[in-house]
Write an enzyme that holds these catalytic residues in place. Structure first.
Site, PDB file in Angstrom:
ATOM      1  N   GLY A  11      -5.436  -2.116   3.091  1.00  0.00           N
ATOM      2  CA  GLY A  11      -6.685  -1.581   1.741  1.00  0.00           C
ATOM      3  C   GLY A  11      -6.201  -2.330   0.663  1.00  0.00           C
ATOM      4  O   GLY A  11      -5.334  -2.933   0.591  1.00  0.00           O
ATOM      5  N   ARG A  21      -2.951 -16.837  -4.429  1.00  0.00           N
ATOM      6  CA  ARG A  21      -3.216 -18.567  -5.255  1.00  0.00           C
ATOM      7  C   ARG A  21      -1.414 -18.579  -5.240  1.00  0.00           C
ATOM      8  O   ARG A  21      -1.798 -19.902  -5.008  1.00  0.00           O
ATOM      9  CB  ARG A  21      -3.688 -17.792  -6.150  1.00  0.00           C
ATOM     10  CG  ARG A  21      -3.906 -19.151  -7.383  1.00  0.00           C
ATOM     11  CD  ARG A  21      -4.926 -18.802  -8.835  1.00  0.00           C
ATOM     12  NE  ARG A  21      -4.150 -19.222  -9.038  1.00  0.00           N
ATOM     13  CZ  ARG A  21      -3.574 -19.641 -10.982  1.00  0.00           C
ATOM     14  NH1 ARG A  21      -2.740 -18.829 -10.964  1.00  0.00           N
ATOM     15  NH2 ARG A  21      -3.806 -21.147 -11.630  1.00  0.00           N
ATOM     16  N   ARG A  25      -0.727 -22.458  -4.217  1.00  0.00           N
ATOM     17  CA  ARG A  25       0.047 -23.708  -4.964  1.00  0.00           C
ATOM     18  C   ARG A  25       1.212 -24.200  -5.175  1.00  0.00           C
ATOM     19  O   ARG A  25       1.503 -25.018  -5.137  1.00  0.00           O
ATOM     20  CB  ARG A  25      -0.167 -22.869  -6.490  1.00  0.00           C
ATOM     21  CG  ARG A  25      -1.661 -23.188  -6.422  1.00  0.00           C
ATOM     22  CD  ARG A  25      -2.820 -24.160  -7.230  1.00  0.00           C
ATOM     23  NE  ARG A  25      -4.273 -24.183  -6.899  1.00  0.00           N
ATOM     24  CZ  ARG A  25      -4.726 -24.129  -7.767  1.00  0.00           C
ATOM     25  NH1 ARG A  25      -4.392 -23.332  -8.965  1.00  0.00           N
ATOM     26  NH2 ARG A  25      -6.558 -23.944  -8.253  1.00  0.00           N
ATOM     27  N   ARG A  72      -8.012  -3.250   8.887  1.00  0.00           N
ATOM     28  CA  ARG A  72      -6.812  -1.860   9.764  1.00  0.00           C
ATOM     29  C   ARG A  72      -6.740  -3.090  11.253  1.00  0.00           C
ATOM     30  O   ARG A  72      -7.803  -2.665  11.423  1.00  0.00           O
ATOM     31  CB  ARG A  72      -7.053  -1.501   9.617  1.00  0.00           C
ATOM     32  CG  ARG A  72      -6.610  -0.946   7.924  1.00  0.00           C
ATOM     33  CD  ARG A  72      -6.088   0.789   7.732  1.00  0.00           C
ATOM     34  NE  ARG A  72      -5.777   0.715   6.571  1.00  0.00           N
ATOM     35  CZ  ARG A  72      -6.722   1.225   5.119  1.00  0.00           C
ATOM     36  NH1 ARG A  72      -7.926   1.005   5.241  1.00  0.00           N
ATOM     37  NH2 ARG A  72      -6.423   1.285   3.881  1.00  0.00           N
ATOM     38  N   ASP A 103       3.264  -0.369   3.058  1.00  0.00           N
ATOM     39  CA  ASP A 103       4.254  -0.399   4.102  1.00  0.00           C
ATOM     40  C   ASP A 103       3.821  -0.188   5.758  1.00  0.00           C
ATOM     41  O   ASP A 103       4.563  -0.750   6.103  1.00  0.00           O
ATOM     42  CB  ASP A 103       4.844   0.792   3.634  1.00  0.00           C
ATOM     43  CG  ASP A 103       3.261   2.614   4.353  1.00  0.00           C
ATOM     44  OD1 ASP A 103       2.584   1.833   4.299  1.00  0.00           O
ATOM     45  OD2 ASP A 103       4.254   3.313   4.209  1.00  0.00           O
ATOM     46  N   THR A 125      -0.425  -3.006  -3.027  1.00  0.00           N
ATOM     47  CA  THR A 125      -1.270  -2.021  -2.955  1.00  0.00           C
ATOM     48  C   THR A 125      -1.733  -1.286  -4.341  1.00  0.00           C
ATOM     49  O   THR A 125      -0.675  -1.257  -5.142  1.00  0.00           O
ATOM     50  CB  THR A 125      -0.884  -1.346  -2.386  1.00  0.00           C
ATOM     51  OG1 THR A 125      -0.983   0.442  -1.784  1.00  0.00           O
ATOM     52  CG2 THR A 125       0.994  -0.664  -2.058  1.00  0.00           C
ATOM     53  N   ILE A 126      -2.623  -0.132  -4.141  1.00  0.00           N
ATOM     54  CA  ILE A 126      -2.440   0.511  -5.501  1.00  0.00           C
ATOM     55  C   ILE A 126      -2.234   1.692  -5.450  1.00  0.00           C
ATOM     56  O   ILE A 126      -1.273   2.406  -6.520  1.00  0.00           O
ATOM     57  CB  ILE A 126      -3.755   0.897  -5.748  1.00  0.00           C
ATOM     58  CG1 ILE A 126      -4.936   1.614  -4.985  1.00  0.00           C
ATOM     59  CG2 ILE A 126      -5.227  -0.139  -6.280  1.00  0.00           C
ATOM     60  CD1 ILE A 126      -6.007   2.413  -5.239  1.00  0.00           C
ATOM     61  N   ASP A 129       3.371   3.140  -3.701  1.00  0.00           N
ATOM     62  CA  ASP A 129       3.942   3.904  -2.527  1.00  0.00           C
ATOM     63  C   ASP A 129       5.068   2.833  -1.953  1.00  0.00           C
ATOM     64  O   ASP A 129       6.137   4.071  -1.430  1.00  0.00           O
ATOM     65  CB  ASP A 129       3.107   4.507  -2.224  1.00  0.00           C
ATOM     66  CG  ASP A 129       2.546   3.180  -1.344  1.00  0.00           C
ATOM     67  OD1 ASP A 129       2.644   2.619  -1.550  1.00  0.00           O
ATOM     68  OD2 ASP A 129       2.177   3.607   0.006  1.00  0.00           O
TER      69      ASP A 129
HETATM   70  P1  ADP Z   1      -0.989  -0.512   4.288  1.00  0.00           P
HETATM   71  O1  ADP Z   1      -0.634  -1.739   4.666  1.00  0.00           O
HETATM   72  O2  ADP Z   1      -1.337  -0.205   2.997  1.00  0.00           O
HETATM   73  O3  ADP Z   1      -0.332   0.457   4.639  1.00  0.00           O
HETATM   74  P2  ADP Z   1      -1.590   0.321   7.058  1.00  0.00           P
HETATM   75  O4  ADP Z   1      -1.348   1.440   7.340  1.00  0.00           O
HETATM   76  O5  ADP Z   1      -3.285   0.748   7.637  1.00  0.00           O
HETATM   77  O6  ADP Z   1      -2.209  -0.468   5.771  1.00  0.00           O
HETATM   78  O7  ADP Z   1      -1.857  -0.991   7.677  1.00  0.00           O
HETATM   79  C1  ADP Z   1      -1.679  -1.757   7.558  1.00  0.00           C
HETATM   80  C2  ADP Z   1      -2.013  -2.753   9.151  1.00  0.00           C
HETATM   81  O8  ADP Z   1      -0.636  -3.182   9.439  1.00  0.00           O
HETATM   82  C3  ADP Z   1      -2.459  -1.866   9.931  1.00  0.00           C
HETATM   83  O9  ADP Z   1      -4.167  -1.816  10.631  1.00  0.00           O
HETATM   84  C4  ADP Z   1      -2.096  -2.525  11.441  1.00  0.00           C
HETATM   85  O10 ADP Z   1      -2.931  -3.602  11.714  1.00  0.00           O
HETATM   86  C5  ADP Z   1      -0.859  -3.054  10.936  1.00  0.00           C
HETATM   87  N1  ADP Z   1       0.895  -1.819  11.191  1.00  0.00           N
HETATM   88  C6  ADP Z   1       0.830  -1.065  10.305  1.00  0.00           C
HETATM   89  N2  ADP Z   1       2.042  -0.094  10.834  1.00  0.00           N
HETATM   90  C7  ADP Z   1       2.040  -1.084  12.263  1.00  0.00           C
HETATM   91  C8  ADP Z   1       2.790  -0.660  13.218  1.00  0.00           C
HETATM   92  N3  ADP Z   1       3.805   0.226  13.226  1.00  0.00           N
HETATM   93  N4  ADP Z   1       2.975  -1.871  14.086  1.00  0.00           N
HETATM   94  C9  ADP Z   1       2.341  -2.754  13.572  1.00  0.00           C
HETATM   95  N5  ADP Z   1       1.573  -3.219  13.514  1.00  0.00           N
HETATM   96  C10 ADP Z   1       1.089  -2.613  12.220  1.00  0.00           C
HETATM   97  O1  F6P Z   2      -3.986   2.583   0.533  1.00  0.00           O
HETATM   98  C1  F6P Z   2      -5.058   2.397  -0.984  1.00  0.00           C
HETATM   99  C2  F6P Z   2      -5.636   3.364  -0.403  1.00  0.00           C
HETATM  100  O2  F6P Z   2      -6.840   2.717  -1.448  1.00  0.00           O
HETATM  101  C3  F6P Z   2      -5.454   5.091  -0.540  1.00  0.00           C
HETATM  102  O3  F6P Z   2      -4.860   5.349  -2.113  1.00  0.00           O
HETATM  103  C4  F6P Z   2      -6.354   5.701   0.108  1.00  0.00           C
HETATM  104  O4  F6P Z   2      -5.781   6.570   0.272  1.00  0.00           O
HETATM  105  C5  F6P Z   2      -6.494   4.899   0.994  1.00  0.00           C
HETATM  106  O5  F6P Z   2      -6.276   4.150   0.909  1.00  0.00           O
HETATM  107  C6  F6P Z   2      -8.820   4.737   0.842  1.00  0.00           C
HETATM  108  O6  F6P Z   2      -8.370   4.093   2.009  1.00  0.00           O
HETATM  109  P1  F6P Z   2     -10.312   4.038   3.170  1.00  0.00           P
HETATM  110  O7  F6P Z   2     -10.737   2.312   2.210  1.00  0.00           O
HETATM  111  O8  F6P Z   2      -9.900   2.560   3.859  1.00  0.00           O
HETATM  112  O9  F6P Z   2     -10.843   4.590   2.177  1.00  0.00           O
END
Ligand code: ADP
Ligand code: F6P
Length: 319
Positions: A11, A21, A25, A72, A103, A125-126, A129
């Site tokens: 997200g 940036r 830089r 994603r 994460d 991330t907003i 967490d």
């Molecule tokens: P965030 O980084 O905000 O927690 P996501 O959980 O959607 O967002 O993860 C972002 C991207 O990171 C996923 O779409 C995937 O490409 C990669 N990712 C997440 N979990 C795994 C994992 N277990 N192994 C490898 N890549 C991962």
């Molecule tokens: O991780 C950021 C976040 O905005 C969460 O707070 C929310 O649950 C989720 O992403 C929403 O995801 P999407 O933009 O895919 O609807």
């Protein structure tokens, strides 16, 4: 280290541009070539990569979103997908990678580092967490956006003598609700980390009304329950008209706050410094107002502690 890459993943969050940036830089300042990878791991697998120069990141420090775009990417979760990514990195001569995300993105970065790519994660991330850092980039801006919304809602709620449930984001983390609830003077804060009683929320509303309160705000973190059903139940139990506002993606956009821009700038530069020192498999963050770095596996294994003290304070201050 001659060439590094930077990508944003998961997200988006206000301040990601300021972080990109800073990476670009600080890299160029240190005579490192910086490649911008578009659409997160998706763009990495597909070779959607271009060289950044000083002007590539001009006029973006104040903008929300991420100009490198984000995604994603399911393919990156597979071994085959990650092998493709390593191949692309080798073809482009990218020796080190900065991943800005949450994460999930960090888990991906950790797996890349296990394949021999030097990776550093920046928390973007907003949701706030991530346990190892006090703040993630984007959280402060999101809280301020929620506060702006609350202040508008207050105006109309006061005019009508209504209560309003404001549902905010955070995935499984109640920090946006908690901090916006404290700063916005909410009557109740409902988060996934703490049990709540509808009757207690109702008691506060009635008590407030009886001492002349013209409006009430109930902060509700997403995922705790259905906001509309809760509104109906509160209305039935208290006789106070209760409206529901689900803020949604408005919280993800907007110009980053000064705090987020500064944090992003510092963490971006720190990530480059770590790569220059040959470090890998690490994340950067802020703890007790000091920049820190930590092993990514350790950071991901930490369980976020809920800020109970602040939660209790919201209760005390909303009597
Ligand atoms: P965030 O980084 O905000 O927690 P996501 O959980 O959607 O967002 O993860 C972002 C991207 O990171 C996923 O779409 C995937 O490409 C990669 N990712 C997440 N979990 C795994 C994992 N277990 N192994 C490898 N890549 C991962
Ligand atoms: O991780 C950021 C976040 O905005 C969460 O707070 C929310 O649950 C989720 O992403 C929403 O995801 P999407 O933009 O895919 O609807």
């Amino acid at each position: 280290m001659k060439t590094i890459g930077v990508l944003t993943s998961g997200g988006d969050a206000p301040g990601m541009n300021a972080a990109i940036r800073a990476v670009v830089r600080a890299g160029i300042y240190n005579k490192i070539r910086v490649m911008g990878i578009e659409q997160g791991y998706n763009g990495l697998i597909n070779g959607n990569i271009k060289e950044m120069n000083l002007s590539s990141v001009a006029d973006i420090i104040h903008r929300g979103g991420t100009f490198l775009k984000t995604a994603r990417c399911e393919e990156f979760k597979t071994e085959e997908g990650r092998k493709k990514a390593v191949n692309v990195l080798n073809v482009f001569g990218i020796e080190g990678l900065v991943v800005i995300g949450g994460d999930g993105s960090f888990t991906g970065a950790k797996k890349l580092s296990e394949l021999g790519i030097k990776t550093i994660g920046i928390p973007g991330t907003i949701d706030n967490d991530l346990a190892y850092t006090d703040y993630t980039i984007g959280f402060d801006t999101a809280v301020n956006t929620v506060l702006d919304a609350i202040s508008n809602i207050r105006d109309t709620s006061t005019s009508h003598g209504r209560a309003n449930i404001v549902e905010v984001m955070g995935r499984h983390c109640g920090d946006i609700a908690l901090f916006a609830g404290l700063a916005g003077g909410a009557e109740s804060v409902i988060v996934p980390e703490e049990k709540f009683e509808v009757d207690e929320v109702c008691r506060k509303l009635i008590q407030g009304k009886s001492r002349g309160k013209l409006h009430s705000i109930i902060m509700l973190a997403e995922g705790v329950g259905n906001a509309f059903e809760l509104g109906k139940e509160i209305e039935e139990k208290t006789g106070i008209e209760t409206k529901v506002t689900v803020l949604g993606h408005i919280q993800r956009g907007g110009n980053p706050s000064a705090f987020d821009r500064i944090l992003a700038s510092k963490l971006g530069a720190k990530a480059v410094e770590l790569l220059m020192n040959g470090e890998s498999g690490k994340v950067v963050g802020i703890k007790d107002n000091k920049l820190i770095d930590m092993d990514i596996t350790e950071a991901l294994s930490m369980k976020k502690e809920f800020d109970k003290e602040t939660y209790e304070l919201t209760k005390i201050l909303s009597i």
